[in-house]
Design a protein around this motif. Structure first.
Motif, PDB file in Angstrom:
ATOM      1  N   LEU A 186       0.884  -1.514  -0.141  1.00 46.03           N
ATOM      2  CA  LEU A 186       0.359  -0.044  -0.318  1.00 46.03           C
ATOM      3  C   LEU A 186       0.548   1.596   0.162  1.00 46.03           C
ATOM      4  O   LEU A 186       0.370   1.860  -0.579  1.00 46.03           O
ATOM      5  CB  LEU A 186      -0.737   0.433   1.606  1.00 46.03           C
ATOM      6  CG  LEU A 186      -1.671  -1.194   1.524  1.00 46.03           C
ATOM      7  CD1 LEU A 186      -2.634  -1.086   2.609  1.00 46.03           C
ATOM      8  CD2 LEU A 186      -2.838  -0.870  -0.267  1.00 46.03           C
ATOM      9  N   LEU A 187       2.120   1.408   0.689  1.00 45.39           N
ATOM     10  CA  LEU A 187       2.611   2.550   0.808  1.00 45.39           C
ATOM     11  C   LEU A 187       3.928   2.515  -0.339  1.00 45.39           C
ATOM     12  O   LEU A 187       3.762   3.381  -0.532  1.00 45.39           O
ATOM     13  CB  LEU A 187       3.710   2.314   2.117  1.00 45.39           C
ATOM     14  CG  LEU A 187       2.964   2.639   3.452  1.00 45.39           C
ATOM     15  CD1 LEU A 187       4.684   2.321   4.183  1.00 45.39           C
ATOM     16  CD2 LEU A 187       2.591   3.823   3.621  1.00 45.39           C
ATOM     17  N   GLN A 188       4.141   1.150  -0.993  1.00 48.44           N
ATOM     18  CA  GLN A 188       4.387   1.551  -2.502  1.00 48.44           C
ATOM     19  C   GLN A 188       3.928   2.416  -3.642  1.00 48.44           C
ATOM     20  O   GLN A 188       3.512   2.796  -4.859  1.00 48.44           O
ATOM     21  CB  GLN A 188       5.179   0.218  -3.281  1.00 48.44           C
ATOM     22  CG  GLN A 188       6.468   0.422  -4.100  1.00 48.44           C
ATOM     23  CD  GLN A 188       7.603   0.853  -3.310  1.00 48.44           C
ATOM     24  OE1 GLN A 188       8.140   0.494  -2.544  1.00 48.44           O
ATOM     25  NE2 GLN A 188       8.063   1.234  -4.008  1.00 48.44           N
ATOM     26  N   LEU A 189       1.862   1.520  -2.927  1.00 53.69           N
ATOM     27  CA  LEU A 189       1.355   2.020  -4.603  1.00 53.69           C
ATOM     28  C   LEU A 189       1.092   4.190  -4.264  1.00 53.69           C
ATOM     29  O   LEU A 189       1.010   4.531  -5.144  1.00 53.69           O
ATOM     30  CB  LEU A 189       0.016   1.400  -4.114  1.00 53.69           C
ATOM     31  CG  LEU A 189      -1.061   1.992  -5.090  1.00 53.69           C
ATOM     32  CD1 LEU A 189      -0.474   1.485  -6.530  1.00 53.69           C
ATOM     33  CD2 LEU A 189      -1.966   1.188  -4.807  1.00 53.69           C
ATOM     34  N   ALA A 190       0.428   4.230  -3.042  1.00 52.67           N
ATOM     35  CA  ALA A 190       0.873   5.447  -2.776  1.00 52.67           C
ATOM     36  C   ALA A 190       1.636   5.934  -3.047  1.00 52.67           C
ATOM     37  O   ALA A 190       1.872   7.428  -3.458  1.00 52.67           O
ATOM     38  CB  ALA A 190       0.573   5.594  -1.584  1.00 52.67           C
ATOM     39  N   TYR A 191       3.552   6.138  -2.734  1.00 52.51           N
ATOM     40  CA  TYR A 191       3.835   6.560  -3.355  1.00 52.51           C
ATOM     41  C   TYR A 191       4.529   6.779  -5.080  1.00 52.51           C
ATOM     42  O   TYR A 191       4.515   7.988  -5.227  1.00 52.51           O
ATOM     43  CB  TYR A 191       5.762   5.910  -3.020  1.00 52.51           C
ATOM     44  CG  TYR A 191       6.738   5.949  -3.438  1.00 52.51           C
ATOM     45  CD1 TYR A 191       7.757   7.375  -2.491  1.00 52.51           C
ATOM     46  CD2 TYR A 191       8.031   5.948  -4.513  1.00 52.51           C
ATOM     47  CE1 TYR A 191       8.364   7.913  -2.969  1.00 52.51           C
ATOM     48  CE2 TYR A 191       9.306   6.506  -4.226  1.00 52.51           C
ATOM     49  CZ  TYR A 191       9.504   7.678  -4.154  1.00 52.51           C
ATOM     50  OH  TYR A 191      10.620   8.066  -4.255  1.00 52.51           O
TER      51      TYR A 191
ATOM     52  N   VAL B 223       1.834   6.859  -6.835  1.00 53.26           N
ATOM     53  CA  VAL B 223       0.450   7.689  -6.846  1.00 53.26           C
ATOM     54  C   VAL B 223       0.181   8.752  -7.129  1.00 53.26           C
ATOM     55  O   VAL B 223       0.436   9.530  -8.075  1.00 53.26           O
ATOM     56  CB  VAL B 223      -0.222   6.978  -6.788  1.00 53.26           C
ATOM     57  CG1 VAL B 223      -1.762   7.319  -6.554  1.00 53.26           C
ATOM     58  CG2 VAL B 223      -1.180   5.763  -6.745  1.00 53.26           C
ATOM     59  N   VAL B 224       1.349   9.309  -5.935  1.00 55.75           N
ATOM     60  CA  VAL B 224       1.511  10.964  -6.029  1.00 55.75           C
ATOM     61  C   VAL B 224       2.549  11.346  -6.866  1.00 55.75           C
ATOM     62  O   VAL B 224       2.539  12.437  -7.669  1.00 55.75           O
ATOM     63  CB  VAL B 224       2.700  11.247  -4.560  1.00 55.75           C
ATOM     64  CG1 VAL B 224       2.553  12.640  -4.255  1.00 55.75           C
ATOM     65  CG2 VAL B 224       1.092  10.629  -3.392  1.00 55.75           C
TER      66      VAL B 224
ATOM     67  N   PRO C 234       0.619   8.723   4.184  1.00 50.06           N
ATOM     68  CA  PRO C 234      -0.022   7.056   4.368  1.00 50.06           C
ATOM     69  C   PRO C 234       0.922   6.277   5.540  1.00 50.06           C
ATOM     70  O   PRO C 234       0.252   5.812   5.787  1.00 50.06           O
ATOM     71  CB  PRO C 234       0.144   6.392   2.890  1.00 50.06           C
ATOM     72  CG  PRO C 234       0.713   8.096   1.980  1.00 50.06           C
ATOM     73  CD  PRO C 234       0.263   9.507   2.860  1.00 50.06           C
TER      74      PRO C 234
ATOM     75  N   THR D  94       4.060  11.460   1.350  1.00 48.85           N
ATOM     76  CA  THR D  94       3.523   9.243   1.127  1.00 48.85           C
ATOM     77  C   THR D  94       3.766   9.570   3.043  1.00 48.85           C
ATOM     78  O   THR D  94       3.717   8.166   3.468  1.00 48.85           O
ATOM     79  CB  THR D  94       5.189   9.004   0.187  1.00 48.85           C
ATOM     80  OG1 THR D  94       5.059   9.159  -0.403  1.00 48.85           O
ATOM     81  CG2 THR D  94       4.737   7.582   0.715  1.00 48.85           C
TER      82      THR D  94
ATOM     83  N   ASP E 215       6.879  14.128  -3.369  1.00 47.93           N
ATOM     84  CA  ASP E 215       6.630  12.554  -2.919  1.00 47.93           C
ATOM     85  C   ASP E 215       6.744  12.004  -1.804  1.00 47.93           C
ATOM     86  O   ASP E 215       6.259  11.366  -0.949  1.00 47.93           O
ATOM     87  CB  ASP E 215       7.078  11.520  -4.130  1.00 47.93           C
ATOM     88  CG  ASP E 215       6.065  10.797  -4.482  1.00 47.93           C
ATOM     89  OD1 ASP E 215       5.058  10.571  -3.524  1.00 47.93           O
ATOM     90  OD2 ASP E 215       6.916   9.182  -5.039  1.00 47.93           O
TER      91      ASP E 215
END
Length: 202
Positions: free
Chosen positions: A25-30, A32-33, A85, A82, A78
């Motif tokens: 989830l953190l990698q995805l948020a990283y 996406v931002v 999250p 991050t 970014d």
């Protein structure tokens, strides 16, 4: 020597599936931002059409062109965004460093696989080091701030307390020293004010 029993909930916090889910989830948020920031800046500031290489090609991060500096600024922003999250998913200051370094290590692996070459530019490594440091520092501060917030039990607070005898007690009056006693700032109890007689000269 008997082993110390584990803290309640510790095994749940260290469950492998939970850790993997948080990392994903953190990698995805990283990313996406990063996509939102880089796409916006590339279109508005440089007038270029964003491509996959702007996100995954480490050769685009160069210190001799304006695009490279712009991408470096986007990656720094970014890492700062991050933190949000991280605060929501991790919320433990002692785990922030591990997750922040994991995010940047996975980014290193992904960019190396995309280019099929290990990053060799000093500017890319400087950006990644500064990004990891910024994410770690701000993330630890945010999580510690959240950990130090007072916990409210019952979900409702009022100025008066209702003891067992049915008479309400005005906490504010006690704290201000009204009545026969005064309550300390820690709320541990009331303290009676005793006057002291003047000392006679010898």
């Amino acid at each position: 020597m008997p082993r110390r029993p584990a803290r309640p909930g510790a095994l749940k916090d260290l469950a492998p599936l939970r850790i993997v889910t948080q990392i994903a989830l953190l990698q995805l948020a990283y990313y996406v931002v990063a996509i939102v920031l880089i796409a916006f800046v590339m279109v508005v500031a440089t007038g270029q059409r964003p491509e996959a290489k702007h996100f995954l090609d480490w050769r685009e991060l160069r210190g001799d062109v304006t695009t490279g500096w712009t991408l470096g600024l986007c990656w720094m922003l970014d890492s700062l965004v991050t933190v949000i999250p991280i605060l929501l998913l991790i919320a433990r200051s002692k785990l922030v460093t591990d997750f922040a370094l994991t995010i940047h290590f996975l980014h290193l692996v992904i960019t190396s696989l995309y280019v099929r070459a290990f990053p060799t530019t000093i500017y890319w490594w400087l950006i990644q080091t500064a990004s990891a440091g910024l994410m770690t520092g701000v993330g630890i501060w945010a999580c510690r701030w959240r950990e130090l917030q007072p916990m409210a039990f019952g979900g409702k607070s009022s100025k008066g307390k209702q003891p067992a005898n049915g008479h309400a007690v005005d906490v504010n009056a006690i704290e201000e020293g009204e009545g026969s006693g005064s309550r300390g700032r820690d709320g541990a109890g009331t303290y009676e004010m005793v006057s002291m007689a003047p000392r006679e000269p010898a």
